[in-house]
Design an enzyme around this catalytic site. Structure first.
Site, mmCIF file in Angstrom:
data_model
loop_
_atom_site.group_PDB
_atom_site.id
_atom_site.type_symbol
_atom_site.label_atom_id
_atom_site.label_comp_id
_atom_site.label_asym_id
_atom_site.label_seq_id
_atom_site.Cartn_x
_atom_site.Cartn_y
_atom_site.Cartn_z
ATOM 1 N N TRP A 18 -4.309 -5.502 14.679
ATOM 2 C CA TRP A 18 -5.522 -5.837 13.937
ATOM 3 C C TRP A 18 -5.664 -7.338 13.720
ATOM 4 C CZ3 TRP A 18 -1.898 -2.224 12.261
ATOM 5 C CH2 TRP A 18 -0.900 -2.705 11.413
ATOM 6 N N ARG A 19 -4.655 -8.112 14.091
ATOM 7 C CA ARG A 19 -4.762 -9.568 13.998
ATOM 8 C C ARG A 19 -5.381 -10.173 15.246
ATOM 9 N NH1 ARG A 19 1.064 -10.621 11.059
ATOM 10 N NH2 ARG A 19 0.330 -10.188 8.944
ATOM 11 N N GLU A 31 -6.859 -1.959 6.984
ATOM 12 C CA GLU A 31 -6.627 -2.196 5.560
ATOM 13 C C GLU A 31 -6.542 -0.889 4.782
ATOM 14 O OE1 GLU A 31 -5.811 -4.884 4.053
ATOM 15 O OE2 GLU A 31 -5.984 -6.134 5.843
ATOM 16 N N THR A 37 0.964 1.925 2.100
ATOM 17 C CA THR A 37 1.692 2.373 3.286
ATOM 18 C C THR A 37 2.288 1.159 3.990
ATOM 19 O OG1 THR A 37 0.197 4.259 3.617
ATOM 20 C CG2 THR A 37 1.506 3.566 5.509
ATOM 21 N N TYR A 76 -1.879 10.066 0.115
ATOM 22 C CA TYR A 76 -3.042 9.501 -0.568
ATOM 23 C C TYR A 76 -4.318 9.831 0.214
ATOM 24 C CZ TYR A 76 0.481 6.850 -3.124
ATOM 25 O OH TYR A 76 1.568 6.482 -3.883
ATOM 26 N N TYR A 114 -9.909 -6.153 -3.336
ATOM 27 C CA TYR A 114 -8.953 -6.656 -2.349
ATOM 28 C C TYR A 114 -9.429 -6.372 -0.917
ATOM 29 C CZ TYR A 114 -5.356 -6.216 1.119
ATOM 30 O OH TYR A 114 -4.684 -6.280 2.301
ATOM 31 N N ASP A 132 -3.442 -8.585 -3.424
ATOM 32 C CA ASP A 132 -2.771 -7.283 -3.384
ATOM 33 C C ASP A 132 -1.396 -7.439 -4.030
ATOM 34 O OD1 ASP A 132 -1.307 -8.703 -1.508
ATOM 35 O OD2 ASP A 132 -1.401 -7.147 0.037
ATOM 36 N N CYS A 193 15.366 -15.655 -0.634
ATOM 37 C CA CYS A 193 15.215 -16.945 -1.308
ATOM 38 C C CYS A 193 16.003 -18.072 -0.626
ATOM 39 C CB CYS A 193 15.656 -16.832 -2.772
ATOM 40 S SG CYS A 193 14.602 -15.741 -3.772
#
Length: 353
Positions: A18-19, A31, A37, A76, A114, A132, A193
């Site tokens: 999707w990019r 999205e 998910t 969902y 969002y 998000d 980190c």
């Protein structure tokens, strides 16, 4: 922040389908699938939807049962129902052309702030920051936001920061980069980190509060719930029902339900023996939802009570897997070899109590 973020993104970003598109339909589809998910699970669903419904009009022309079947296992399910509703609205009201303004897109079913920001920035290069869970975590840690992020005040504070930080000339890349950073670098647990390019300016890292931020006020209470299903096979047909109420798994198919505290009018199986009951326990399982912990029992019966037939339907058992079913129903059918057993023997593998 922008330069370091863009440098990191150019080196670390995942190559996701999707990019490689500006098609708002495909971006919206990705999205919706990726809400709640992970990419590793959602990718195959995205590719399957793209293959079966390459345009939004193809999706609009499908039946809800077909859409739910393709969605099966992703959870969902309201996302799938809203996906279908929105496709029909775009096909009917916009001649199949996805709207290109924030206000129009925001009115469509299942599309919140969002998702709207993601679509208009990725597809149309409009300057709306996304917020998000991943972005909330990054901004909270980096800028030391202690206001709970699941409150209106917390969201407003995060948006003020994002509106200052977003690259107004390239909002799409900024939004994708900060979302990706939260997904694979600034993770909820075990953030990386030690290799983070923002160590010097990250509030949470410098003050050793990475495990504390972001702060949250509300936590969804998980309630226990019991479901008891009747599995009734008659002449290689099985009774199923469609869940039509506004409840879990709306629009999916399961088995007729009973209240095992006496709804069938006879005693249930017991370890103590005694009277032979009309029901036998086939299987039990537990299933975790976001707000409910389900304990599910499957009971075999040779005859379905008359009062349950009006809300159920009898279908050839060979067609059972053509219906969209909740994950525990599907898993039960696979585990107990539902189709094979119906043909080879009258009774399923009963677990004696």
């Amino acid at each position: 922040m922008k330069k370091l973020l863009f440098d990191w993104f150019s080196q670390k970003k995942r190559d996701l389908p999707w990019r490689h598109t500006k098609d708002p339909y495909l971006i919206w589809l990705s999205e919706v699938i990726l809400q709640q998910t992970q990419v590793v699970q959602g990718l195959s669903y995205y590719l399957n939807f793209c293959s079966k419904y390459p345009t939004i009009e193809d999706l609009a022309n499908a039946s809800e049962d077909e859409v739910l079947k393709l969605w099966q296992g992703l959870g969902y399910y309201s996302r799938a129902r809203n996906l279908h509703k929105t496709a029909k609205i775009v096909a009917e009201n916009y001649n199949g052309v996805f709207p290109n303004t924030y206000d129009e897109i925001r009115t469509l079913p299942g599309i919140g702030d969002y998702t709207t920001a993601a679509i208009v920035s990725f597809a149309f290069d409009l300057c709306y920051p996304v917020l998000d869970g991943n972005v909330s975590r990054v901004i909270s840690r980096m800028f030391g936001v202690i206001t709970p992020v699941d409150t209106p005040a917390g969201k407003a504070e995060l948006m003020r920061i994002l509106n200052k930080q977003i690259d107004k000339k390239n909002p799409a890349e900024f939004n994708q980069a900060i979302m990706e950073f939260g997904a694979i670098q600034c993770k909820p647990r075990g953030p990386l980190c030690e290799t983070c390019p923002f160590q010097a300016e990250c509030y949470a890292f410098r003050h050793k509060v990475v495990d504390i931020l972001p702060m949250k006020k509300n936590k969804t209470a998980v309630k226990p719930r019991r479901l008891d299903y009747l599995v009734c096979i008659e002449n290689n047909h099985i009774w199923i029902k469609k869940r039509t109420n506004r409840d879990i798994w709306q629009g999916l198919y399961d088995f007729p339900e009973i209240d095992c505290r006496g709804a069938v009018g006879a005693p249930l199986p017991t370890k103590k023996g005694g009277q032979t009951p009309p029901l036998q326990l086939l299987d039990t399982c537990e299933h975790q939802l976001s707000h409910q912990k389900l304990t599910i029992s499957f009971w075999e019966t040779e005859k379905l009570p008359e009062n349950l037939k009006s809300s159920a339907q009898k279908v050839p058992i060979s067609q059972f897997f053509e219906f969209a079913t909740p994950k525990p129903i599907h898993n039960f059918a696979i585990k107990n070899q539902l189709i094979a057993n119906s043909v080879e023997k009258k009774s399923l593998n009963v677990k004696k109590l």
